[in-house]
Enzyme design. Structure first.
Site, PDB file in Angstrom:
ATOM      1  N   GLY A 183       7.182  44.495  21.712  1.00 16.77           N
ATOM      2  CA  GLY A 183       6.515  43.976  20.516  1.00 16.77           C
ATOM      3  C   GLY A 183       6.566  42.450  20.489  1.00 16.77           C
ATOM      4  N   GLY A 236       4.260  40.296  18.373  1.00 14.66           N
ATOM      5  CA  GLY A 236       4.226  40.547  16.936  1.00 14.66           C
ATOM      6  C   GLY A 236       4.859  39.451  16.101  1.00 14.66           C
ATOM      7  N   GLN A 237       4.874  39.682  14.800  1.00 15.76           N
ATOM      8  CA  GLN A 237       5.370  38.667  13.856  1.00 15.76           C
ATOM      9  C   GLN A 237       6.810  38.263  14.181  1.00 15.76           C
ATOM     10  OE1 GLN A 237       6.340  40.013   9.927  1.00 15.76           O
ATOM     11  NE2 GLN A 237       6.170  37.987   8.999  1.00 15.76           N
ATOM     12  N   ASP A 289       3.846  49.770  27.662  1.00 12.36           N
ATOM     13  CA  ASP A 289       3.397  50.849  26.788  1.00 12.36           C
ATOM     14  C   ASP A 289       4.600  51.760  26.564  1.00 12.36           C
ATOM     15  OD1 ASP A 289       2.355  53.041  25.576  1.00 12.36           O
ATOM     16  OD2 ASP A 289       0.842  53.479  27.110  1.00 12.36           O
ATOM     17  N   TYR A 324       5.837  56.008   8.439  1.00 12.87           N
ATOM     18  CA  TYR A 324       6.650  54.890   8.950  1.00 12.87           C
ATOM     19  C   TYR A 324       8.121  55.082   8.568  1.00 12.87           C
ATOM     20  CZ  TYR A 324       8.118  49.963   9.414  1.00 12.87           C
ATOM     21  OH  TYR A 324       8.751  48.798   9.750  1.00 12.87           O
ATOM     22  N   LYS A 368      11.520  55.669  10.863  1.00 15.44           N
ATOM     23  CA  LYS A 368      12.688  54.778  10.832  1.00 15.44           C
ATOM     24  C   LYS A 368      13.976  55.582  10.602  1.00 15.44           C
ATOM     25  CE  LYS A 368      10.868  50.831  11.857  1.00 15.44           C
ATOM     26  NZ  LYS A 368      11.134  50.275  13.199  1.00 15.44           N
TER      27      LYS A 368
HETATM   28  N1  SER Z   1       7.392  44.977   6.303  1.00 22.50           N
HETATM   29  C1  SER Z   1       7.328  46.384   6.567  1.00 22.50           C
HETATM   30  C2  SER Z   1       6.117  47.010   6.010  1.00 22.50           C
HETATM   31  O1  SER Z   1       5.681  46.573   4.973  1.00 22.50           O
HETATM   32  C3  SER Z   1       8.541  47.067   6.010  1.00 22.50           C
HETATM   33  O2  SER Z   1       9.453  47.285   7.016  1.00 22.50           O
HETATM   34  O3  SER Z   1       5.611  47.925   6.556  1.00 22.50           O
END
Ligand code: SER
Length: 315
Positions: free
Chosen positions: A6, A9-10, A51, A141, A145
Protein backbone atom coordinates in the site's frame (compact mmCIF):
# COMPACT_ATOMS: atom_id res chain seq x y z
CA UNK A 1 14.68 -5.39 3.63
CA UNK A 2 11.48 -3.78 4.91
CA UNK A 3 8.42 -4.21 2.67
CA UNK A 4 5.60 -1.65 2.80
CA UNK A 5 2.45 -2.73 0.96
CA UNK A 6 0.00 0.00 0.00
CA UNK A 7 3.04 2.24 -0.51
CA UNK A 8 1.16 4.56 -2.89
CA UNK A 9 -1.56 5.22 -0.33
CA UNK A 10 -2.16 8.04 2.13
CA UNK A 11 -0.16 6.45 4.96
CA UNK A 12 2.16 4.32 2.80
CA UNK A 13 3.81 7.23 0.98
CA UNK A 14 4.77 8.92 4.24
CA UNK A 15 5.77 5.71 6.00
CA UNK A 16 8.11 4.74 3.13
CA UNK A 17 9.81 8.16 3.27
CA UNK A 18 10.32 7.95 7.01
CA UNK A 19 11.59 4.35 6.88
CA UNK A 20 14.00 5.23 4.04
CA UNK A 21 15.39 8.07 6.14
CA UNK A 22 15.88 5.80 9.12
CA UNK A 23 17.15 2.66 7.42
CA UNK A 24 18.55 3.84 4.07
CA UNK A 25 16.58 4.10 0.80
CA UNK A 26 17.86 0.76 -0.54
CA UNK A 27 16.48 -1.11 2.47
CA UNK A 28 12.81 -0.18 2.05
CA UNK A 29 10.79 -1.83 -0.71
CA UNK A 30 7.72 0.16 -1.79
CA UNK A 31 4.96 -2.28 -2.79
CA UNK A 32 2.11 -0.81 -4.74
CA UNK A 33 -0.71 -2.27 -6.78
CA UNK A 34 -2.82 -0.19 -9.17
CA UNK A 35 -2.05 3.34 -8.02
CA UNK A 36 1.34 4.57 -9.29
CA UNK A 37 3.90 5.65 -6.71
CA UNK A 38 4.64 9.35 -6.36
CA UNK A 39 7.84 10.25 -8.24
CA UNK A 40 9.71 10.89 -4.99
CA UNK A 41 9.05 7.32 -3.76
CA UNK A 42 9.53 5.66 -7.17
CA UNK A 43 12.92 7.29 -7.70
CA UNK A 44 14.36 7.11 -4.19
CA UNK A 45 14.52 3.32 -3.68
CA UNK A 46 13.32 -0.11 -4.78
CA UNK A 47 9.70 -0.83 -5.62
CA UNK A 48 7.57 -3.73 -6.85
CA UNK A 49 4.02 -4.24 -8.02
CA UNK A 50 2.54 -6.35 -5.23
CA UNK A 51 -0.83 -8.04 -5.57
CA UNK A 52 -1.56 -9.26 -2.06
CA UNK A 53 -4.28 -11.56 -3.37
CA UNK A 54 -1.66 -13.50 -5.38
CA UNK A 55 0.06 -15.84 -2.92
CA UNK A 56 2.79 -17.08 -5.26
CA UNK A 57 3.76 -13.62 -6.45
CA UNK A 58 3.83 -12.34 -2.88
CA UNK A 59 6.02 -15.24 -1.80
CA UNK A 60 8.49 -14.62 -4.64
CA UNK A 61 8.81 -10.93 -3.79
CA UNK A 62 9.34 -11.58 -0.07
CA UNK A 63 11.96 -14.26 -0.78
CA UNK A 64 13.77 -12.45 -3.62
CA UNK A 65 14.21 -9.29 -1.58
CA UNK A 66 15.04 -11.03 1.71
CA UNK A 67 12.21 -9.23 3.45
CA UNK A 68 12.55 -9.28 7.25
CA UNK A 69 9.77 -6.88 8.23
CA UNK A 70 6.44 -6.10 6.56
CA UNK A 71 4.20 -3.09 7.11
CA UNK A 72 1.02 -4.32 5.48
CA UNK A 73 -0.97 -1.20 4.63
CA UNK A 74 -2.89 -2.18 1.50
CA UNK A 75 -6.58 -2.19 2.27
CA UNK A 76 -9.88 -1.11 0.76
CA UNK A 77 -11.30 1.53 3.10
CA UNK A 78 -14.76 1.61 4.65
CA UNK A 79 -16.92 3.43 2.09
CA UNK A 80 -15.37 1.79 -0.97
CA UNK A 81 -15.57 -1.64 0.67
CA UNK A 82 -19.34 -1.23 0.99
CA UNK A 83 -19.67 -0.67 -2.75
CA UNK A 84 -17.53 -3.71 -3.60
CA UNK A 85 -17.66 -6.30 -0.85
CA UNK A 86 -16.11 -8.97 -3.07
CA UNK A 87 -12.96 -6.93 -3.74
CA UNK A 88 -12.84 -5.94 -0.07
CA UNK A 89 -12.96 -9.61 0.93
CA UNK A 90 -10.17 -10.45 -1.52
CA UNK A 91 -7.85 -7.66 -0.38
CA UNK A 92 -8.75 -7.13 3.27
CA UNK A 93 -9.26 -10.76 4.32
CA UNK A 94 -7.50 -13.04 1.81
CA UNK A 95 -4.71 -10.48 1.39
CA UNK A 96 -4.06 -10.35 5.14
CA UNK A 97 -4.08 -14.13 5.37
CA UNK A 98 -1.61 -14.34 2.46
CA UNK A 99 0.73 -11.84 4.12
CA UNK A 100 0.70 -13.80 7.38
CA UNK A 101 1.25 -17.20 5.76
CA UNK A 102 4.05 -15.90 3.50
CA UNK A 103 5.69 -14.15 6.47
CA UNK A 104 5.65 -17.39 8.42
CA UNK A 105 7.04 -19.49 5.56
CA UNK A 106 9.74 -16.98 4.66
CA UNK A 107 10.86 -16.41 8.27
CA UNK A 108 9.92 -12.74 8.23
CA UNK A 109 10.73 -11.37 11.70
CA UNK A 110 7.83 -8.99 12.16
CA UNK A 111 4.54 -8.01 10.52
CA UNK A 112 2.73 -4.76 11.35
CA UNK A 113 -0.87 -4.48 10.16
CA UNK A 114 -3.02 -1.50 11.12
CA UNK A 115 -6.52 -2.13 12.33
CA UNK A 116 -9.07 0.65 12.64
CA UNK A 117 -11.76 2.21 14.81
CA UNK A 118 -13.99 0.40 12.29
CA UNK A 119 -13.29 -2.82 14.22
CA UNK A 120 -15.94 -1.64 16.69
CA UNK A 121 -19.68 -1.50 16.17
CA UNK A 122 -22.92 -0.09 17.49
CA UNK A 123 -22.88 -2.45 20.53
CA UNK A 124 -19.45 -1.17 21.64
CA UNK A 125 -19.32 1.53 24.36
CA UNK A 126 -18.88 4.67 22.20
CA UNK A 127 -17.10 6.96 24.60
CA UNK A 128 -13.62 6.13 25.78
CA UNK A 129 -14.01 2.72 24.12
CA UNK A 130 -11.98 0.21 26.15
CA UNK A 131 -9.14 -1.65 24.44
CA UNK A 132 -10.77 -5.01 25.13
CA UNK A 133 -14.50 -4.82 24.61
CA UNK A 134 -17.38 -6.07 22.46
CA UNK A 135 -16.56 -5.92 18.73
CA UNK A 136 -19.49 -6.49 16.42
CA UNK A 137 -18.88 -4.19 13.43
CA UNK A 138 -21.61 -3.85 10.82
CA UNK A 139 -19.39 -3.01 7.84
CA UNK A 140 -17.35 -5.24 5.53
CA UNK A 141 -14.26 -3.15 6.30
CA UNK A 142 -14.82 -3.46 10.06
CA UNK A 143 -15.38 -7.21 9.83
CA UNK A 144 -12.12 -7.54 7.90
CA UNK A 145 -10.28 -5.56 10.58
CA UNK A 146 -11.62 -7.84 13.35
CA UNK A 147 -10.41 -10.78 11.23
CA UNK A 148 -7.01 -9.06 10.93
CA UNK A 149 -6.71 -8.53 14.69
CA UNK A 150 -7.80 -12.05 15.60
CA UNK A 151 -5.67 -13.71 12.93
CA UNK A 152 -2.65 -11.58 13.88
CA UNK A 153 -2.99 -12.61 17.53
CA UNK A 154 -3.53 -16.20 16.44
CA UNK A 155 -0.32 -16.27 14.36
CA UNK A 156 1.55 -14.85 17.34
CA UNK A 157 0.14 -17.34 19.86
CA UNK A 158 0.19 -20.40 17.62
CA UNK A 159 3.35 -19.83 15.54
CA UNK A 160 5.26 -17.15 17.49
CA UNK A 161 5.18 -14.86 14.44
CA UNK A 162 5.64 -11.31 15.78
CA UNK A 163 2.46 -9.68 14.46
CA UNK A 164 1.55 -6.24 15.79
CA UNK A 165 -1.26 -3.82 15.05
CA UNK A 166 -3.14 -0.78 16.24
CA UNK A 167 -6.56 0.70 15.60
CA UNK A 168 -6.06 3.91 13.67
CA UNK A 169 -8.76 6.60 13.71
CA UNK A 170 -9.34 9.00 10.80
CA UNK A 171 -5.89 10.16 9.69
CA UNK A 172 -5.42 13.71 8.35
CA UNK A 173 -2.54 14.58 6.04
CA UNK A 174 -1.66 16.98 3.25
CA UNK A 175 0.81 14.97 1.12
CA UNK A 176 -1.30 12.12 -0.32
CA UNK A 177 -5.09 12.16 -0.27
CA UNK A 178 -7.02 9.31 1.38
CA UNK A 179 -9.29 7.16 -0.76
CA UNK A 180 -12.89 6.40 0.03
CA UNK A 181 -12.89 6.23 3.80
CA UNK A 182 -15.66 7.60 5.99
CA UNK A 183 -13.34 9.97 7.87
CA UNK A 184 -11.95 11.53 4.66
CA UNK A 185 -14.32 14.49 4.95
CA UNK A 186 -11.86 16.01 7.42
CA UNK A 187 -9.08 16.13 4.81
CA UNK A 188 -11.48 17.19 2.04
CA UNK A 189 -12.66 20.13 4.17
CA UNK A 190 -9.13 21.62 4.10
CA UNK A 191 -8.92 21.21 0.31
CA UNK A 192 -12.34 22.90 -0.04
CA UNK A 193 -11.42 25.75 2.31
CA UNK A 194 -8.14 26.50 0.53
CA UNK A 195 -9.33 26.07 -3.07
CA UNK A 196 -12.91 27.44 -2.89
CA UNK A 197 -13.55 28.88 0.61
CA UNK A 198 -16.33 26.31 0.99
CA UNK A 199 -17.06 22.64 1.56
CA UNK A 200 -20.16 20.46 1.42
CA UNK A 201 -19.91 17.79 4.10
CA UNK A 202 -21.40 14.30 3.71
CA UNK A 203 -21.57 13.75 7.50
CA UNK A 204 -23.89 15.71 9.78
CA UNK A 205 -22.44 18.65 11.80
CA UNK A 206 -22.40 16.81 15.14
CA UNK A 207 -20.85 13.52 14.04
CA UNK A 208 -17.99 13.08 16.48
CA UNK A 209 -15.15 10.75 15.46
CA UNK A 210 -11.60 10.06 16.66
CA UNK A 211 -8.90 11.62 14.45
CA UNK A 212 -5.10 11.80 14.29
CA UNK A 213 -2.49 13.83 12.38
CA UNK A 214 -0.21 11.89 10.05
CA UNK A 215 3.07 12.46 11.97
CA UNK A 216 1.45 10.79 14.98
CA UNK A 217 0.08 7.92 12.87
CA UNK A 218 3.60 7.28 11.51
CA UNK A 219 5.04 7.56 15.00
CA UNK A 220 2.50 5.07 16.35
CA UNK A 221 3.39 2.48 13.70
CA UNK A 222 7.13 2.89 14.20
CA UNK A 223 7.01 3.01 18.00
CA UNK A 224 4.87 -0.11 18.11
CA UNK A 225 7.24 -1.84 15.69
CA UNK A 226 10.35 -1.05 17.74
CA UNK A 227 8.86 -1.74 21.19
CA UNK A 228 10.38 -4.64 23.10
CA UNK A 229 8.17 -7.68 22.71
CA UNK A 230 8.66 -8.42 26.40
CA UNK A 231 6.57 -5.41 27.39
CA UNK A 232 3.61 -6.33 25.17
CA UNK A 233 0.54 -8.14 26.51
CA UNK A 234 -1.54 -7.15 23.49
CA UNK A 235 -0.25 -7.66 19.94
CA UNK A 236 -2.51 -6.92 16.96
CA UNK A 237 -5.19 -4.88 18.68
CA UNK A 238 -4.06 -1.67 20.40
CA UNK A 239 -6.34 1.36 20.72
CA UNK A 240 -4.50 4.63 19.97
CA UNK A 241 -6.12 8.01 20.52
CA UNK A 242 -5.14 11.58 19.74
CA UNK A 243 -8.27 13.78 19.49
CA UNK A 244 -11.96 13.74 18.60
CA UNK A 245 -13.96 16.38 16.74
CA UNK A 246 -17.12 16.95 14.72
CA UNK A 247 -17.40 18.48 11.23
CA UNK A 248 -18.82 21.64 12.77
CA UNK A 249 -15.91 21.94 15.24
CA UNK A 250 -13.41 21.43 12.43
CA UNK A 251 -15.20 24.04 10.31
CA UNK A 252 -14.98 26.58 13.19
CA UNK A 253 -11.26 25.90 13.61
CA UNK A 254 -10.67 26.38 9.86
CA UNK A 255 -12.78 29.55 9.89
CA UNK A 256 -10.37 31.07 12.43
CA UNK A 257 -7.62 30.79 9.80
CA UNK A 258 -9.82 31.54 6.79
CA UNK A 259 -12.79 33.75 7.82
CA UNK A 260 -14.33 33.43 4.34
CA UNK A 261 -14.75 29.67 4.73
CA UNK A 262 -18.29 28.32 4.93
CA UNK A 263 -19.63 24.80 5.32
CA UNK A 264 -22.87 23.20 4.15
CA UNK A 265 -24.18 19.71 4.84
CA UNK A 266 -25.59 17.11 2.48
CA UNK A 267 -25.67 13.89 4.49
CA UNK A 268 -24.83 10.64 2.73
CA UNK A 269 -26.87 7.97 4.57
CA UNK A 270 -24.32 5.19 3.95
CA UNK A 271 -21.29 7.04 5.31
CA UNK A 272 -23.37 8.58 8.11
CA UNK A 273 -24.51 5.14 9.26
CA UNK A 274 -20.91 3.89 9.19
CA UNK A 275 -19.72 6.87 11.25
CA UNK A 276 -22.58 6.44 13.73
CA UNK A 277 -21.47 2.88 14.45
CA UNK A 278 -17.90 3.92 15.35
CA UNK A 279 -16.46 5.11 18.69
CA UNK A 280 -16.32 8.81 19.55
CA UNK A 281 -13.12 8.39 21.58
CA UNK A 282 -10.83 5.57 22.67
CA UNK A 283 -9.20 4.50 25.90
CA UNK A 284 -5.60 3.94 24.79
CA UNK A 285 -4.10 3.21 28.21
CA UNK A 286 -2.88 -0.24 27.08
CA UNK A 287 -0.78 1.34 24.28
CA UNK A 288 0.51 4.01 26.66
CA UNK A 289 1.49 1.45 29.26
CA UNK A 290 2.84 -1.33 27.04
CA UNK A 291 4.88 0.69 24.51
CA UNK A 292 4.78 4.30 25.60
CA UNK A 293 2.28 5.66 23.07
CA UNK A 294 1.73 9.41 23.24
CA UNK A 295 0.53 11.72 20.45
CA UNK A 296 2.27 15.04 19.76
CA UNK A 297 -0.54 16.89 17.95
CA UNK A 298 -3.79 18.17 19.44
CA UNK A 299 -6.55 19.63 17.26
CA UNK A 300 -5.24 23.22 17.25
CA UNK A 301 -1.71 22.14 16.30
CA UNK A 302 -3.06 19.83 13.60
CA UNK A 303 -5.31 22.47 12.02
CA UNK A 304 -2.54 25.09 11.85
CA UNK A 305 0.09 22.75 10.46
CA UNK A 306 -2.26 21.07 8.00
CA UNK A 307 -3.68 24.36 6.68
CA UNK A 308 -0.35 26.03 6.06
CA UNK A 309 1.30 22.98 4.48
CA UNK A 310 -1.66 22.29 2.20
CA UNK A 311 -1.90 25.95 1.24
CA UNK A 312 1.78 25.91 0.20
CA UNK A 313 1.28 22.65 -1.71
CA UNK A 314 -1.77 23.92 -3.63
CA UNK A 315 -0.20 27.27 -4.58
N1 SER B 1 -10.18 6.16 7.89
C1 SER B 1 -10.82 4.88 7.75
C2 SER B 1 -12.09 4.96 7.01
O1 SER B 1 -12.75 5.96 7.13
C3 SER B 1 -11.08 4.29 9.11
O2 SER B 1 -10.10 3.37 9.40
O3 SER B 1 -12.44 4.06 6.33
Amino acid sequence: MILVTGAAGQIGTELVSELRQRHGPQNVLAGRHKTPLPEEIASSGPSEIVDVTNLDQLKAIVQNHNVTRIFHLSSILSALAESNIHAAHQVNINGVFNILTVALEANVEQVIIPSSIAAFGADTPRESTPNDTIQRPSTTYGISKVFTELMGNYFYTRFKLDVRGLRLPGVLSWKTEPTAGTTDYAVAMFYGAIAHNKYECYLGPDTILPMMYMPDAIKSLLDLSTASINTLSHHSDFNVHAMSFTPSELASAIKKINPQFSITYNVDPLRQSIADSWPSSLDDSAARKEWGWQPDFDMAALVNDMYSNLEDKLK
